[in-house]
Scaffold this motif. Structure first.
Motif, PDB file in Angstrom:
ATOM      1  N   PHE A 128       0.788  -1.153   0.155  1.00 30.57           N
ATOM      2  CA  PHE A 128      -0.091  -0.085  -0.073  1.00 30.57           C
ATOM      3  C   PHE A 128       0.867   1.247  -0.133  1.00 30.57           C
ATOM      4  N   PRO A 129       1.996   1.486   0.922  1.00 29.85           N
ATOM      5  CA  PRO A 129       2.733   2.644   0.726  1.00 29.85           C
ATOM      6  C   PRO A 129       3.227   3.003  -0.327  1.00 29.85           C
ATOM      7  N   SER A 130       3.746   1.988  -1.356  1.00 30.25           N
ATOM      8  CA  SER A 130       4.111   2.140  -2.630  1.00 30.25           C
ATOM      9  C   SER A 130       3.273   2.685  -3.750  1.00 30.25           C
ATOM     10  N   PHE A 131       2.032   2.421  -3.487  1.00 24.39           N
ATOM     11  CA  PHE A 131       0.942   2.833  -4.319  1.00 24.39           C
ATOM     12  C   PHE A 131       0.591   4.370  -3.991  1.00 24.39           C
ATOM     13  N   MET A 132       0.685   4.530  -2.750  1.00 28.46           N
ATOM     14  CA  MET A 132       0.529   5.794  -2.248  1.00 28.46           C
ATOM     15  C   MET A 132       1.505   6.713  -2.519  1.00 28.46           C
ATOM     16  N   LEU A 133       2.706   6.594  -2.375  1.00 29.16           N
ATOM     17  CA  LEU A 133       3.757   7.441  -2.879  1.00 29.16           C
ATOM     18  C   LEU A 133       3.910   7.636  -4.220  1.00 29.16           C
ATOM     19  N   GLY A 134       3.570   6.487  -5.096  1.00 28.03           N
ATOM     20  CA  GLY A 134       3.582   6.440  -6.755  1.00 28.03           C
ATOM     21  C   GLY A 134       2.553   7.556  -7.004  1.00 28.03           C
ATOM     22  N   ALA A 135       1.241   7.458  -6.389  1.00 27.09           N
ATOM     23  CA  ALA A 135       0.042   8.607  -6.650  1.00 27.09           C
ATOM     24  C   ALA A 135       0.594  10.187  -6.260  1.00 27.09           C
ATOM     25  N   LYS A 136       1.231  10.162  -5.235  1.00 28.27           N
ATOM     26  CA  LYS A 136       2.001  11.506  -4.704  1.00 28.27           C
ATOM     27  C   LYS A 136       2.686  12.035  -5.769  1.00 28.27           C
ATOM     28  N   LEU A 137       3.578  11.149  -6.108  1.00 28.28           N
ATOM     29  CA  LEU A 137       4.992  11.673  -6.871  1.00 28.28           C
ATOM     30  C   LEU A 137       4.301  12.036  -8.411  1.00 28.28           C
ATOM     31  N   CYS A 138       3.153  11.454  -8.747  1.00 28.11           N
ATOM     32  CA  CYS A 138       2.769  11.451 -10.221  1.00 28.11           C
ATOM     33  C   CYS A 138       1.916  12.782 -10.256  1.00 28.11           C
ATOM     34  N   SER A 139       1.076  13.227  -9.037  1.00 32.08           N
ATOM     35  CA  SER A 139       0.078  14.036  -9.128  1.00 32.08           C
ATOM     36  C   SER A 139       0.624  15.666  -9.382  1.00 32.08           C
ATOM     37  N   PRO A 140       1.703  16.036  -9.278  1.00 33.46           N
ATOM     38  CA  PRO A 140       2.339  17.463  -9.788  1.00 33.46           C
ATOM     39  C   PRO A 140       2.605  17.402 -11.185  1.00 33.46           C
ATOM     40  N   TYR A 141       2.807  16.230 -11.892  1.00 34.41           N
ATOM     41  CA  TYR A 141       3.427  16.512 -13.327  1.00 34.41           C
ATOM     42  C   TYR A 141       2.268  15.816 -14.301  1.00 34.41           C
ATOM     43  N   PRO A 142       1.959  16.691 -15.221  1.00 35.27           N
ATOM     44  CA  PRO A 142       0.917  16.468 -16.207  1.00 35.27           C
ATOM     45  C   PRO A 142       1.379  15.148 -17.069  1.00 35.27           C
ATOM     46  N   ASN A 143       2.673  15.004 -17.208  1.00 33.19           N
ATOM     47  CA  ASN A 143       3.089  13.850 -18.214  1.00 33.19           C
ATOM     48  C   ASN A 143       3.034  12.698 -17.384  1.00 33.19           C
ATOM     49  N   HIS A 144       2.818  12.428 -16.232  1.00 29.10           N
ATOM     50  CA  HIS A 144       2.751  11.395 -15.521  1.00 29.10           C
ATOM     51  C   HIS A 144       1.203  11.158 -14.788  1.00 29.10           C
ATOM     52  N   ALA A 145       0.211  12.134 -15.354  1.00 29.59           N
ATOM     53  CA  ALA A 145      -1.218  12.061 -14.644  1.00 29.59           C
ATOM     54  C   ALA A 145      -1.825  10.929 -14.772  1.00 29.59           C
ATOM     55  N   ARG A 146      -1.779  10.307 -16.066  1.00 29.90           N
ATOM     56  CA  ARG A 146      -2.547   9.069 -16.375  1.00 29.90           C
ATOM     57  C   ARG A 146      -1.862   7.843 -15.543  1.00 29.90           C
ATOM     58  N   GLU A 147      -0.660   7.753 -15.232  1.00 35.23           N
ATOM     59  CA  GLU A 147       0.017   6.633 -14.340  1.00 35.23           C
ATOM     60  C   GLU A 147      -0.609   6.856 -12.908  1.00 35.23           C
ATOM     61  N   GLY A 148      -0.442   8.393 -12.810  1.00 37.40           N
ATOM     62  CA  GLY A 148      -0.976   8.772 -11.228  1.00 37.40           C
ATOM     63  C   GLY A 148      -2.568   8.301 -11.096  1.00 37.40           C
ATOM     64  N   ILE A 149      -3.202   8.438 -12.043  1.00 39.47           N
ATOM     65  CA  ILE A 149      -4.788   7.802 -12.146  1.00 39.47           C
ATOM     66  C   ILE A 149      -4.727   6.224 -11.579  1.00 39.47           C
ATOM     67  N   GLN A 150      -3.905   5.592 -12.202  1.00 39.15           N
ATOM     68  CA  GLN A 150      -3.787   4.182 -11.780  1.00 39.15           C
ATOM     69  C   GLN A 150      -3.491   4.080 -10.447  1.00 39.15           C
ATOM     70  N   PHE A 151      -2.469   4.543 -10.177  1.00 44.12           N
ATOM     71  CA  PHE A 151      -1.795   4.321  -8.784  1.00 44.12           C
ATOM     72  C   PHE A 151      -2.973   5.118  -7.851  1.00 44.12           C
ATOM     73  N   SER A 152      -3.528   5.973  -8.016  1.00 42.42           N
ATOM     74  CA  SER A 152      -4.695   6.449  -7.087  1.00 42.42           C
ATOM     75  C   SER A 152      -5.820   5.744  -7.046  1.00 42.42           C
ATOM     76  N   ARG A 153      -6.158   5.113  -8.070  1.00 36.09           N
ATOM     77  CA  ARG A 153      -7.346   4.186  -7.996  1.00 36.09           C
ATOM     78  C   ARG A 153      -7.128   2.853  -7.183  1.00 36.09           C
ATOM     79  N   GLU A 154      -5.777   2.642  -7.243  1.00 34.63           N
ATOM     80  CA  GLU A 154      -5.519   1.284  -6.665  1.00 34.63           C
ATOM     81  C   GLU A 154      -5.322   1.694  -4.857  1.00 34.63           C
ATOM     82  N   VAL A 155      -4.836   2.841  -4.647  1.00 32.50           N
ATOM     83  CA  VAL A 155      -4.841   3.313  -3.427  1.00 32.50           C
ATOM     84  C   VAL A 155      -6.421   3.329  -2.706  1.00 32.50           C
ATOM     85  N   ILE A 156      -7.349   3.693  -3.590  1.00 34.31           N
ATOM     86  CA  ILE A 156      -8.771   3.907  -3.184  1.00 34.31           C
ATOM     87  C   ILE A 156      -9.134   2.593  -2.916  1.00 34.31           C
TER      88      ILE A 156
END
Length: 545
Positions: free
Chosen positions: A185-213
């Motif tokens: 779980f912490p890896s998915f949470m950190l992945g979502a956090k790191l992707c969130s500020p960067y538009p080029n990683h936004a779609r990957e961040g969506i996948q991380f965030s959905r897994e966190v939820i």
């Protein structure tokens, strides 16, 4: 111990026990400096300590120095000038802990997780996160499982500002190779956090965030609001890079929905409220954005620089430039030295918006003087911690200095002072030669002199550095419009590309209206002009991002 004393005598054991107890008694008496002296005396004298007991003394000394909150200099007899002599408590702590880490690596002593925790804290206080990552990688296999090791390394690299390296590690921790194991779980949470500020990683961040939820619903319900926050931020970032209108609209709607849900769950989290305000501002929901940022300011008790900045931008988008400048002035009184450097350019831009170019130039003069003073202070820094802090600040100051010269060049160009504008843009190029904005300003200067060919070349250089640099795209289209009817289709193509990148750009809509008017499509031109007018009425003096 004197030779000849038999090993079954208790004298050596009693002495060794006394050597351990003496520093502890000093600590309990509140005499930490005496405790440190006692620990050092144990380590520098040949007491025949067994490895386990020696390691325990080294660990106790390290923790006392690390958490004691005081500085105890080495005694003069131990101050040998060489590369391994520590220059302060933190360096001595790191040296002791690295010695213990080496002993664990060669299995002289058993693995002790606390030693790694102390070393992590010591490196963190000095900002040496990359060095920490190196030592984490050297830990023997089976101490941490693979996923945990990747996660710790990702934390190190993200703290060092190497987010790409951190994301690569998190992709391994969350990838298919670990599918047979329990999701980390912490890896998915950190992945979502790191992707969130960067538009080029936004779609990957969506996948991380959905897994966190999804994981939060079953085992970590208290993180559900955080997952929704990151998902909302990632949807907003994805909307700004989307090239399809339907997809962009869907992402924007989802962004507001998830951020609103997160605000209901995490109603005391200022980060959620700030993100909701920012997304509303980007979508030009200015009233909602204003209410959110005022709530955020109340939570932060006015101590957030970015809160003041976003509030000033929202007020400027409401065309209340004087009020926005007052907000920035108030923020400058409350801000630290770094925050002041970042707020002064906003103050100058607001002065330009109020037709006060002389005051803006004076504000930039103050900014450049502060940056120069910081440079001189940085050259005098000798302490290791100061050098590290200044190293990170220098990058920010370099960018601010370049942008200040670029802004000054724009002001002078707008007031027909071409020589001053050229001098300013040349200073900006000395800082970073291949800056798209510097070449864009150079092109505008050529354009004012009717040197259209040179202007085209400058805009082309700007776009070769950054193909999606919108001001140069629009300026190229403006030059094409001037060339006549045969260039209008190409100009329209440039403008449509600009609107694909930034649908709320009123300059692009206005120039698109000019193209339609020249082509004879008057109704279409009127619609474009109307869109440009309405967007300009809600445009901030700087981008909300």
């Amino acid at each position: 111990m004197p030779e000849g004393i038999r090993e079954d005598w208790k004298l050596q054991e009693v002495l060794h026990r006394a050597l351990e107890l003496l520093p502890n008694l000093s600590i309990k008496a509140g005499c930490l400096d005496e405790a440190v002296t006692a620990y050092r005396r144990v380590l520098v004298k040949p007491w025949n300590l067994v490895p386990l007991r020696l390691a325990r003394v080294q660990k106790d000394l390290a923790t006392t120095l690390l958490y004691g909150g005081f500085e105890v200099n080495l005694p003069s007899q131990l101050q040998v000038k060489n590369l391994t002599t520590p220059n302060g408590n933190i360096e001595e702590v790191i040296l002791l802990l690295l010695i213990l880490l080496t002993k664990m690596a060669v299995q002289e002593i058993d693995w002790d997780a606390e030693i790694m925790d102390h070393l992590t804290f010591a490196f963190s206080t000095t900002g040496l996160f990359e060095s920490l990552a190196v030592h984490v990688e050297q830990i023997l296999p089976a101490v941490y499982d693979r996923t945990e090791r990747w996660y710790i390394l990702a934390l190190c690299y993200s703290a060092a500002g190497q987010n790409e390296a951190a994301l690569n590690l998190l992709r391994k921790a969350c990838g298919s190779s670990e599918g047979k194991h329990r999701p980390h779980f912490p890896s998915f949470m950190l992945g979502a956090k790191l992707c969130s500020p960067y538009p080029n990683h936004a779609r990957e961040g969506i996948q991380f965030s959905r897994e966190v939820i999804e994981l939060a619903k079953h085992q970590n319900e208290h993180f559900l609001g955080q997952g929704q926050k990151f998902l909302g931020i990632c949807y907003g970032a994805a909307a700004r890079t989307s090239i399809q209108d339907y997809e962009r609209t869907t992402f924007q709607r989802e962004s507001l929905n998830f951020l609103s849900d997160a605000a209901l769950i995490e109603n005391n989290d200022p980060e959620v409220i700030f993100s909701l305000s920012l997304e509303n501002a980007v979508q030009r929901n200015l009233d909602a954005a204003y209410d959110n940022i005022m709530m955020y300011s109340g939570m932060m008790i006015g101590s957030s620089r970015r809160g003041w900045k976003l509030l000033a931008l929202i007020v400027s988008a409401q065309q209340r430039f004087k009020d926005a400048e007052t907000i920035v002035d108030f923020a400058l009184d409350e801000a630290g030295r770094i925050d002041q450097l970042e707020l002064l350019p906003l103050k100058a831009v607001l002065q330009v918006a109020q037709q006060k170019p002389k005051q803006a130039v004076e504000t930039y003069r103050i900014l450049l003087a502060l940056i120069q003073a910081k440079k001189e202070l940085r050259l005098q820094a000798k302490d290791f911690d100061q050098v590290e802090a200044f190293r990170h600040e220098a990058l920010t100051e370099r960018k601010l200095e370049m942008e200040a010269w670029q802004d000054l060049a724009t002001i002078y160009a707008d007031h027909s002072s071409s020589l001053d504008a050229k001098a300013c843009v040349e200073k900006a190029k000395l800082i970073e030669f291949f800056s798209p904005r510097s070449w864009h300003i150079t092109g505008k200067l050529f354009e004012t002199q009717s040197l259209y060919k040179e202007a085209f070349v400058s805009f082309s250089i700007s776009l070769s550095v950054e193909p999606d640099y919108i001001p140069s795209i629009i300026s190229t289209a403006q030059l094409l419009i001037k060339l006549g009817m045969h260039s209008l289709p190409l100009a329209r193509s440039f403008l449509m590309n600009a609107l694909r990148l930034e649908p709320t750009n009123h300059d692009a809509w206005f120039n698109l209206g000019l193209v339609s008017k020249t082509e004879g499509s008057l109704q279409q031109a009127a619609d474009f002009f109307q869109a440009a007018y309405e967007l300009k009425l809600s445009a901030p003096v700087q981008k909300f991002e």
